[in-house]
Design an enzyme around this catalytic site. Structure first.
Site, PDB file in Angstrom:
ATOM      1  N   LYS A   1       7.209  -6.211   4.139  1.00  0.00           N
ATOM      2  CA  LYS A   1       7.795  -6.356   2.810  1.00  0.00           C
ATOM      3  C   LYS A   1       6.758  -7.008   1.888  1.00  0.00           C
ATOM      4  O   LYS A   1       5.985  -7.864   2.330  1.00  0.00           O
ATOM      5  CB  LYS A   1       9.044  -7.231   2.931  1.00  0.00           C
ATOM      6  CG  LYS A   1       9.916  -7.324   1.704  1.00  0.00           C
ATOM      7  CD  LYS A   1      11.172  -8.148   2.031  1.00  0.00           C
ATOM      8  CE  LYS A   1      12.097  -8.280   0.851  1.00  0.00           C
ATOM      9  NZ  LYS A   1      13.333  -9.015   1.204  1.00  0.00           N
TER      10      LYS A   1
ATOM     11  N   SER B   1      19.568  -9.621   3.111  1.00  0.00           N
ATOM     12  CA  SER B   1      18.518  -8.696   2.679  1.00  0.00           C
ATOM     13  C   SER B   1      17.799  -7.935   3.793  1.00  0.00           C
ATOM     14  O   SER B   1      17.041  -7.014   3.504  1.00  0.00           O
ATOM     15  CB  SER B   1      17.472  -9.445   1.848  1.00  0.00           C
ATOM     16  OG  SER B   1      17.918  -9.593   0.529  1.00  0.00           O
TER      17      SER B   1
ATOM     18  N   SER C   1      17.600  -6.740  -0.146  1.00  0.00           N
ATOM     19  CA  SER C   1      16.396  -6.461  -0.886  1.00  0.00           C
ATOM     20  C   SER C   1      15.288  -5.799  -0.060  1.00  0.00           C
ATOM     21  O   SER C   1      14.356  -5.231  -0.634  1.00  0.00           O
ATOM     22  CB  SER C   1      15.854  -7.758  -1.487  1.00  0.00           C
ATOM     23  OG  SER C   1      15.491  -8.661  -0.458  1.00  0.00           O
TER      24      SER C   1
END
Lengths: 94, 468
Positions: free
Chosen positions: B66, B165, B141
């Site tokens: 990420k 997330s 996310s």
């Protein structure tokens, strides 16, 4: 939330907002804060606040010299820098 | 068998595996936009510290990260304009650990800006699309990481989980997502969103892969004083062990809360499988979890408003080109650099911490958080695990919830409690809904007992797979 209040808080947060953003955020904050206020009906007398999931304690280590990244490597990351220093607009008037 | 075990047992060629990943990305990513940037060159050399080494638990395993996890020399932007051009000066601890076990780092995946969101739509790069239906969001996310794993671009990706997330996008994309116990994995080198909630964890195609990756990334780190000095289990060893006798609690507050029928059905199927294997299912009550979303949307924005104060145009990334004063430099750089959701959360957090509102919001939310933690502690005296759905629905359409932030926030209703209580939780696929989209089953465990959590998740995955 009124526009003036949104602007006041945005000022504290050091974020410039357009009038349009101000209006939109104000309306959305009303919804969000209404939802959050569900917790108002709870009786929390005597309950200690928890700022962490577990009990946290200070972690100490010996104060021994070690390699670090060095100032030059870090000041280089700033959008404006000169002679190893970060440049910003003048903050003291003549 | 998980991807990693299979890869090792076949003694697969590392170079051809990297080639396959890069080809799949070249083929699928123009549509899905899971990656912000592929950083690895064709040989994988640029991104691997130990590709030539003979050993390593993850030797040759391609992993995506990420875009909020630091890799020295790579740009890191948190999908925000304000960090555009910022190059990480050091490795995150998880990155050091992956590299020392021979992993090959492929690139950076898309995310909601600073992890503020549940759909990947707040990214400054634009949304990632769900591989199961590109008109849908991948969740967020860590949506880019979930989509990259689901679309076979990489077998493993790391994400971060502050309120769901990792788990919610895992559910939306039909993969496994693990949020470890708070403190289990070092946060050093993870750009902070809410420091009392954030944890890094893996997104994979199997529970076994998640266990193997956790073994590598878990453990105390002197550079993160909140990382826990608790021994790291060999999580993969627990897999396949009996679930007979495990007590699994169903929190009644989580059931019948408007989840779509397929979600409830998948949940029941998973619980039945565990019962059939000899687990004991008991109803439990966690009354204060009803307030989890309220508490979270005070605590997380408050911590975020403080953490993101550092993005001021002075030291990193983007700066307004012609400010007249220092105040104007801050205010304009932050106006231009942050997207709407980031502004919303920073201002909301500033409000809740400001004079006159601190007691009414932040202090009160922290008290409710204490009550929730107590309830979880009490319940875990009686049960070993808790089972719930992961998200109330399958993936929603891109654009469906962007106009209504509160509705977006409520998509995390089942996942947020684990972050507030600090406990580990995993999402595994539990079936598909009427539109053919994956839905997820969540298990939560005792703090630092990822072994039991993963053992039960493995049993469900195994039996569900066998049942077709």
């Amino acid at each position: 939330m009124k526009n003036e209040e949104v602007t006041r808080i945005a000022k504290l947060a050091k974020i410039e907002l357009t009038d349009e953003e101000c209006g939109l955020l104000g309306r959305q904050f009303d919804d969000i804060l209404d939802y959050i206020k569900k917790i108002d009906k709870l009786d929390l007398t005597g309950v200690e606040p928890a700022c962490h999931p577990f009990e946290v304690k200070n972690v100490f280590r010996d104060d021994e010299p070690a390699e670090s990244l060095g100032a030059a490597a870090l000041t280089r990351l700033a959008p404006r820098h000169r002679s190893g220093m970060i440049e910003v607009p003048r903050i003291i008037e003549k | 068998m998980g991807w990693i075990s299979d890869f090792k047992s076949r003694n697969s060629d590392i170079q051809s595996t990297i080639d396959t990943c890069l080809k799949t990305i070249a083929l699928k990513d123009p549509e899905l936009a899971a990656f912000v940037k592929v950083e690895c060159d064709d040989s994988g050399r640029a991104a691997s510290g130990a590709i030539a080494s003979k050993s390593g638990k993850l030797r040759g395993v391609p992993i995506a990260l990420k875009d909020n996890i630091c890799v020295k020399g790579w740009e890191i932007t948190c999908a925000s304009r304000i960090l555009k051009g910022y190059v990480a000066p050091y490795h995150a601890t998880v990155v050091e650990r992956l590299l020392s076990e021979g992993a090959v780092l492929i690139g950076r995946t898309n995310m909601d800006e600073f992890a503020f969101g549940s759909s990947c739509e707040t990214s400054a790069y634009g949304p990632t699309r769900n591989p199961h239906d590109p008109s849908r969001a991948p969740g967020g996310s860590s949506g880019g990481s979930a989509a990259a794993v689901a679309a076979d671009m990489v077998p493993v990706a790391l994400g971060s989980d502050t309120g769901g997330s990792i788990r919610q996008p895992a559910a939306f994309c039909g993969v496994v997502g693990l949020k470890p116990t708070y403190g289990r994995v070092s946060r050093f080198g993870l750009v902070a969103f809410a420091s009392s909630l954030d944890q890094i964890g893996p997104l994979t195609r199997s529970v076994e892969d998640a266990a193997l990756v956790l073994e590598v990334i878990a453990g105390a780190d002197r550079r993160d004083s909140t990382s826990a000095d608790v021994p790291v289990d060999v999580y993969s060893k627990a897999l396949g062990g009996p679930v007979k006798g495990l007590k699994i609690g169903i929190p009644k507050e989580f059931i019948g809360r408007g989840a779509e029928p397929a979600v409830e059905e998948g949940f029941r199927r998973c619980v039945e499988l565990l019962a059939r294997e000899g687990a004991e299912i008991v109803e439990v009550s966690l009354p204060h979890t009803e307030y989890a979303v309220s508490v979270y949307y005070v605590v997380a924005p408050c911590e975020a408003s403080s953490n993101l104060a550092r993005f001021d145009g002075v030291r990193y990334g983007r700066r307004d080109p012609a400010p007249r004063t220092l105040a104007e430099l801050y205010e304009r750089s932050r106006h231009d650099g942050f997207g709407t959701e980031a502004k919303r959360r920073i201002i909301l957090g500033t409000y809740a911490l400001s004079s006159g509102y601190y007691d009414a919001y932040y202090l009160k939310a922290m008290r409710v958080r204490r009550q929730m933690i107590r309830e979880f502690n009490e319940v875990f005296k009686r049960v070993d695990l808790l089972a719930t759905p992961t998200a109330p629905t399958g993936a929603f359409r891109i654009g469906e919830k962007t106009g209504d932030p509160l509705q977006m926030y409520l998509s995390d209703i089942f996942t947020i409690s684990a972050n507030l209580a600090g406990i580990p939780a995993v999402s595994i696929p539990s079936g598909v809904n009427a539109e053919g989209l994956p839905v997820g089953f969540q298990l939560m465990g005792r703090a630092f007992d990822e072994s039991t959590l993963l053992k039960a998740a493995y049993a469900v995955e195994d039996k569900l797979g066998a049942a077709g």
